[in-house]
Design a protein around this motif. Structure first.
Motif, PDB file in Angstrom:
ATOM      1  N   PRO A  27      -0.122   5.064  14.480  1.00 18.66           N
ATOM      2  CA  PRO A  27      -0.028   4.389  13.185  1.00 18.66           C
ATOM      3  C   PRO A  27      -0.676   3.010  13.220  1.00 18.66           C
ATOM      4  O   PRO A  27      -1.281   2.573  12.240  1.00 18.66           O
ATOM      5  N   THR A  31      -3.592   1.696  10.951  1.00 13.69           N
ATOM      6  CA  THR A  31      -3.552   0.430  10.220  1.00 13.69           C
ATOM      7  C   THR A  31      -4.801  -0.384  10.508  1.00 13.69           C
ATOM      8  O   THR A  31      -5.400  -0.967   9.601  1.00 13.69           O
ATOM      9  N   LEU A  42      -5.787   1.847  -6.906  1.00 16.49           N
ATOM     10  CA  LEU A  42      -6.050   1.967  -8.336  1.00 16.49           C
ATOM     11  C   LEU A  42      -7.541   1.981  -8.640  1.00 16.49           C
ATOM     12  O   LEU A  42      -7.947   2.167  -9.767  1.00 16.49           O
ATOM     13  N   PHE A 253       0.541  -5.118  -0.832  1.00 16.49           N
ATOM     14  CA  PHE A 253       0.583  -3.670  -0.685  1.00 16.49           C
ATOM     15  C   PHE A 253       1.119  -2.984  -1.938  1.00 16.49           C
ATOM     16  O   PHE A 253       0.482  -2.096  -2.495  1.00 16.49           O
ATOM     17  N   ALA A 256      -0.404  -5.275  -5.572  1.00 13.17           N
ATOM     18  CA  ALA A 256      -1.849  -5.253  -5.756  1.00 13.17           C
ATOM     19  C   ALA A 256      -2.434  -3.900  -5.375  1.00 13.17           C
ATOM     20  O   ALA A 256      -3.571  -3.618  -5.692  1.00 13.17           O
ATOM     21  N   HIS A 257      -1.647  -3.059  -4.707  1.00 13.32           N
ATOM     22  CA  HIS A 257      -2.106  -1.749  -4.230  1.00 13.32           C
ATOM     23  C   HIS A 257      -3.352  -1.881  -3.366  1.00 13.32           C
ATOM     24  O   HIS A 257      -4.179  -0.994  -3.321  1.00 13.32           O
ATOM     25  N   TYR A 259      -4.509  -1.664  -0.106  1.00 15.38           N
ATOM     26  CA  TYR A 259      -4.088  -1.200   1.219  1.00 15.38           C
ATOM     27  C   TYR A 259      -4.903  -1.878   2.322  1.00 15.38           C
ATOM     28  O   TYR A 259      -4.382  -2.200   3.381  1.00 15.38           O
ATOM     29  N   VAL A 270       1.063  -8.992  13.401  1.00 19.33           N
ATOM     30  CA  VAL A 270       1.398  -8.438  14.721  1.00 19.33           C
ATOM     31  C   VAL A 270       0.755  -9.290  15.817  1.00 19.33           C
ATOM     32  O   VAL A 270       1.426  -9.686  16.781  1.00 19.33           O
TER      33      VAL A 270
ATOM     34  N   GLY B   8       6.783  -5.522  15.435  1.00 16.89           N
ATOM     35  CA  GLY B   8       5.536  -5.628  14.672  1.00 16.89           C
ATOM     36  C   GLY B   8       4.926  -4.267  14.451  1.00 16.89           C
ATOM     37  O   GLY B   8       4.471  -3.941  13.355  1.00 16.89           O
ATOM     38  N   LEU B   9       4.976  -3.452  15.480  1.00 15.90           N
ATOM     39  CA  LEU B   9       4.413  -2.109  15.354  1.00 15.90           C
ATOM     40  C   LEU B   9       5.162  -1.293  14.319  1.00 15.90           C
ATOM     41  O   LEU B   9       4.575  -0.554  13.551  1.00 15.90           O
ATOM     42  N   ALA B  12       3.848  -1.959  11.133  1.00 19.31           N
ATOM     43  CA  ALA B  12       2.552  -1.311  10.954  1.00 19.31           C
ATOM     44  C   ALA B  12       2.733   0.176  10.677  1.00 19.31           C
ATOM     45  O   ALA B  12       2.074   0.743   9.804  1.00 19.31           O
ATOM     46  N   VAL B  13       3.682   0.793  11.402  1.00 15.48           N
ATOM     47  CA  VAL B  13       3.958   2.214  11.187  1.00 15.48           C
ATOM     48  C   VAL B  13       4.373   2.439   9.751  1.00 15.48           C
ATOM     49  O   VAL B  13       3.872   3.316   9.051  1.00 15.48           O
ATOM     50  N   MET B  15       3.727   0.692   7.180  1.00 12.46           N
ATOM     51  CA  MET B  15       2.641   0.512   6.233  1.00 12.46           C
ATOM     52  C   MET B  15       1.715   1.710   6.254  1.00 12.46           C
ATOM     53  O   MET B  15       1.306   2.196   5.216  1.00 12.46           O
ATOM     54  N   ALA B  16       1.423   2.188   7.466  1.00 12.88           N
ATOM     55  CA  ALA B  16       0.496   3.305   7.565  1.00 12.88           C
ATOM     56  C   ALA B  16       1.096   4.553   6.940  1.00 12.88           C
ATOM     57  O   ALA B  16       0.430   5.266   6.203  1.00 12.88           O
ATOM     58  N   ALA B  18       3.333   4.688   4.636  1.00 15.44           N
ATOM     59  CA  ALA B  18       3.391   4.527   3.184  1.00 15.44           C
ATOM     60  C   ALA B  18       2.032   4.824   2.581  1.00 15.44           C
ATOM     61  O   ALA B  18       1.913   5.416   1.526  1.00 15.44           O
ATOM     62  N   ALA B  19       0.972   4.425   3.311  1.00 16.47           N
ATOM     63  CA  ALA B  19      -0.365   4.651   2.785  1.00 16.47           C
ATOM     64  C   ALA B  19      -0.698   6.131   2.752  1.00 16.47           C
ATOM     65  O   ALA B  19      -1.426   6.597   1.893  1.00 16.47           O
ATOM     66  N   ASN B  71      10.052  -0.223 -10.183  1.00 14.61           N
ATOM     67  CA  ASN B  71       9.094  -0.579  -9.134  1.00 14.61           C
ATOM     68  C   ASN B  71       8.770   0.612  -8.243  1.00 14.61           C
ATOM     69  O   ASN B  71       7.623   0.837  -7.880  1.00 14.61           O
ATOM     70  N   ASP B  75       5.104   2.840  -7.796  1.00 18.23           N
ATOM     71  CA  ASP B  75       4.542   3.034  -6.474  1.00 18.23           C
ATOM     72  C   ASP B  75       4.297   4.507  -6.201  1.00 18.23           C
ATOM     73  O   ASP B  75       3.226   4.917  -5.764  1.00 18.23           O
ATOM     74  N   SER B  78       1.516   5.960  -8.443  1.00 20.03           N
ATOM     75  CA  SER B  78       0.148   5.591  -8.083  1.00 20.03           C
ATOM     76  C   SER B  78      -0.273   6.316  -6.813  1.00 20.03           C
ATOM     77  O   SER B  78      -1.428   6.681  -6.656  1.00 20.03           O
ATOM     78  N   GLN B  79       0.694   6.567  -5.907  1.00 20.29           N
ATOM     79  CA  GLN B  79       0.332   7.297  -4.701  1.00 20.29           C
ATOM     80  C   GLN B  79       0.038   8.769  -4.980  1.00 20.29           C
ATOM     81  O   GLN B  79      -0.941   9.330  -4.495  1.00 20.29           O
ATOM     82  N   SER B  82      -3.218   8.891  -7.232  1.00 18.78           N
ATOM     83  CA  SER B  82      -4.468   8.461  -6.607  1.00 18.78           C
ATOM     84  C   SER B  82      -4.954   9.495  -5.591  1.00 18.78           C
ATOM     85  O   SER B  82      -6.146   9.670  -5.393  1.00 18.78           O
ATOM     86  N   PRO B 403      -7.149  -3.180 -12.367  1.00 16.23           N
ATOM     87  CA  PRO B 403      -6.234  -2.969 -11.235  1.00 16.23           C
ATOM     88  C   PRO B 403      -5.838  -4.267 -10.541  1.00 16.23           C
ATOM     89  O   PRO B 403      -4.742  -4.375 -10.006  1.00 16.23           O
ATOM     90  N   ASP B 407      -1.779  -8.325  -9.002  1.00 15.44           N
ATOM     91  CA  ASP B 407      -1.798  -9.324  -7.936  1.00 15.44           C
ATOM     92  C   ASP B 407      -2.150 -10.708  -8.488  1.00 15.44           C
ATOM     93  O   ASP B 407      -1.456 -11.691  -8.226  1.00 15.44           O
TER      94      ASP B 407
END
Lengths: 294, 447
Positions: A27, A31, A42, A253, A256-257, A259, A270, B8-9, B12-13, B15-16, B18-19, B71, B75, B78-79, B82, B403, B407
């Protein structure tokens, strides 16, 4: 032959190793990959390789830079203050008195409150300028014409810190209390007999003994408070200069989407954490070595 | 150090994953069922309750609902959309998402369905609402479930006691004068409640309507950022000064919920916000019920200034059950559903603000008589593609339909919120914001 034997011993462990790599490292690699892409969910037409653009954006973004500073200030303040308060409470709780169990349970309570509920409690029940407890107390003492404080607007970062300190002091107290109770009573007794004052006992016996507990509390506290999100999100919505790194990454994230940029920010976090942790641990361990020598 | 690195990882996990979430999947269930992803507002929960005994009974189509807070639902939508995973056939999207999603080819155009479905009566849908759900190619991509605008709510009893008459269409200057007069009308009462909480959907929504009517805009038609223009600055100065001088306590933290609370508790005499608040203030258990008056959104240079927001149903392009999905939308967004909700749940719970026929129903007018007409006027008066004094590069009244705005708006709102708190100046906030807006403008100029 020797190599083959070594491999025969290693092979059964390989699946576990691969699994570990997959769940911990892949992962992160993903990232890293995403952080090099222009990827806003979007805006799919413009998806593609972006090189280091996202990192440039992360480092030139004034909001993100100030959130790094906010994170540092927030973490250091909360950890230090809750360590000091926790130490005080632990020292008091270390003595025997009537109802000690009940007092201890009550003192631990703030740590058991769900973080977002605690943040809401502080925002509405305590800080609210109209019906909050703090201004209510001011009114009770000074009357209707007394001072009127806009707690969150006037001292936003302090407001967030106070809520976090309230939650984390019990945690520090628990760890330090465990340390105090593992202190060998005969050493203290011997010091008493030798004529040491209470302060001397605290300074030369208790504090060195507590050192590793203080470090543990500080380290665990820092890890969690660096990641704090609930308090910032609920109390100020990241306004008034209180946005810390997790909040900024969340904003990039989920709002603003973006990624790509969020991943780049995550990677920076990190790397930063690793650098800081390395230095912090080096300082701590050198202190320990000096302690051992002296 | 190890635990820290893994901390920290872990981030990252998260986030990844979720993506990647939302990839894969694909519509499940049998032929005669559809999956609907929906926001958890009370009106939607009513809809969920009424579906099985009415829609499913009549058509034989089972509806599987996934209901989430605002919210989270944004999310997830959009996932899913998209990636065109097709897991959900229908989702609730707003007039912010609709044109963006349509441009990305994520939605099924509805014009053909509307043309074939004679009972749906598209003409009955309020013009401004329909327009806000129409994409740049002129096709309609979503059908509204309910709609709202913004207007001024005020305490009639306080105005009467002070001998003030609120104009039906006040100007912002008049509102500021009245705010000064009624400030302190009762012990602890402030003149007006205006949102100050950061967020593109919080502070930025009312403030952008003020900017529009003061003659300002975020961007010119050819994508020049205008955040530090004199008009934008004048409007922001006005808003910040008004809320600092006569606004609610704790303004930098006050959003919709806080202002609703202030108004209900009698802490403020006026409130400029969403029309959907009126039903709550006039609700059976509200302490200010019957004491309220309603005026159109205050203006300066434009005829009207209210915003437009609507939760609407759109069909995902990847859905293989578009026909059944339309049947559901036609039922939920149609006149018949209002009738059904009114009769079985009470007329105050009808999803309103989308059809002109709603405002001709005697039962509905009886239940919401004090504000129904003003809400209709407010929504009808909005011009989602032309809300200010100059042409715009993207649709939207209280937002810019690109879009990047979620932000940009949020970051700018944080700076203006700080100006309301007094820790920075409007000048400073807007100078910094202009730089952010310029980056966004530049990106769009290149397209």
């Amino acid at each position: 032959m020797k190599g083959a034997a070594r491999w025969a011993r290693r092979a059964p462990l390989l699946p576990a190793l691969i699994f570990t790599i997959v769940v911990t490292q892949l992962p992160f690699v993903a990232t890293l990959g995403i952080s090099l892409m222009e990827w806003n969910s979007l805006d799919p037409e413009n998806r593609g390789f972006a090189g280091l653009d996202n990192y440039v954006a992360v480092f030139t973004d004034s909001g993100l830079r100030s959130s790094v500073w906010t994170t540092i200030v927030l973490t250091v303040t909360v950890v230090l203050v809750s360590l000091i308060l926790g130490l005080g409470l632990a020292l008091l709780l270390d003595r025997k008195f009537f109802g000690r169990g009940a007092v201890r349970t009550m003192l631990i309570a703030p740590f058991l409150v769900v973080p977002v509920a605690a943040a809401l409690l502080w925002k509405h029940a305590l800080y609210n300028p109209d019906y909050g407890l703090f201004n209510g107390l001011l009114k009770m003492v000074f009357g209707e014409d007394g001072p009127h404080v806009e707690w969150i607007s006037d001292m936003p970062l302090v407001a967030v810190e106070a809520a976090l300190i309230w939650q984390w002091t019990p945690f520090m107290m628990l760890i330090l209390l465990a340390g105090l109770q593992s202190r060998p009573p005969d050493a203290v007794e011997a010091a008493h007999i030798d004529g040491a004052s209470s302060f001397q006992i605290f300074r030369y016996l208790t504090l060195p003994h507590l050192r590793q507990y203080l470090e543990l509390g500080g380290l665990l506290g820092s890890i969690y408070i660096v990641q704090n999100f609930d308090a910032v999100f609920t109390i100020t919505s990241g306004g008034l200069g209180t946005a810390n790194l997790p909040y900024s990454v969340y904003q990039t994230f989920f709002q603003a989407h973006d990624y790509g940029r969020a991943s780049a920010a995550g990677v920076v976090v990190v790397v930063g954490s690793i650098i800081i942790a390395t230095f912090a641990l080096r300082v701590v361990s050198s202190l320990l070595r000096e302690e051992a020598r002296s | 150090m190890k635990s820290l690195r893994y901390g920290g990882l872990a981030a990252a996990v998260l986030m990844a994953t979720a993506a990647c979430a939302g990839a894969g999947g694909g519509g499940g269930g049998n032929e005669n069922s559809i999956n609907v992803l929906m926001v958890n507002n009370p009106q939607m929960e009513d809809l969920q309750k009424l579906t099985a005994d009415n829609f499913t009974k009549d058509t034989g189509i089972t509806v599987n609902f996934t209901v989430l807070p605002e919210n989270d639902v944004r999310d997830k939508i959009s996932q899913d959309f998209s990636s065109q995973a097709g897991q959900y056939d229908v989702a609730t999207i707003s007039n912010y998402e609709t044109p963006i999603y349509a441009k990305n080819n994520w939605l099924t155009p509805l014009d053909e369905y509307v043309a074939k479905d004679s009972g749906f009566a598209q003409d009955d849908v309020l013009e401004s609402v329909r327009q806000s759900l129409t994409a740049a190619d002129g096709k309609v991509y979503a059908q509204p479930f309910y709609g709202e605008s913004s207007f001024l709510m005020y305490r009639k009893d306080i105005m009467d006691a002070k001998g003030i008459t609120m104009p039906e269409k006040p100007t912002w200057q008049q509102v500021a004068d009245i705010a000064a007069q009624v400030d302190g009308a009762e012990p602890g009462m402030k003149g007006i409640c205006l949102r100050g909480q950061p967020g593109w959907g919080q502070l930025m929504a009312p403030l952008t309507t003020v900017v529009n009517t003061f003659g300002g805009t975020w961007f010119t038609k050819d994508w020049q950022a205008q955040v530090n223009s004199p008009e934008f600055k004048e409007a922001t100065d006005f808003y910040v000064n008004l809320v600092r001088d006569h606004g609610e306590n704790g303004a930098p933290q006050a959003g919709f919920a806080e202002c609703l609370n202030n108004m209900t508790q009698g802490k403020v005499a006026m409130w400029y916000d969403a029309t959907s608040a009126a039903g709550l203030l006039e609700g059976a258990d509200s302490p200010v019920k019957g004491k309220l008056g309603f005026a159109q959104a205050p203006v300066v240079k434009t005829d009207s200034s209210g915003w437009l927001y609507t939760w609407a149903f759109g069909i995902q392009k990847a859905s293989k059950k578009a026909d059944n999905a339309w049947k559901f939308i036609s039922w939920a967004s149609g006149k018949g559903y209002e009738e059904l909700a009114g009769k079985s749940l009470g007329w105050s719970r009808v999803p309103d603000g989308k059809r002109s026929s709603t405002y001709a129903r005697p039962e509905y007018l009886e239940a919401s008589g004090t504000f129904a007409k003003q809400v209709e006027a407010a929504i009808s008066g909005t011009k989602p593609t032309d809300p200010g004094v100059q042409p715009r590069p993207a649709p939207g009244i209280q937002f810019v339909g690109i879009p990047e705005f979620t932000d940009l708006g949020t970051q700018v709102s944080q700076k203006i919120s700080a100006a309301i708190a007094g820790s920075t100046t409007v000048e400073q906030a807007l100078t910094e914001s202009q730089a952010l807006a310029e980056t966004v403008a530049e990106k769009n100029r290149g397209k």
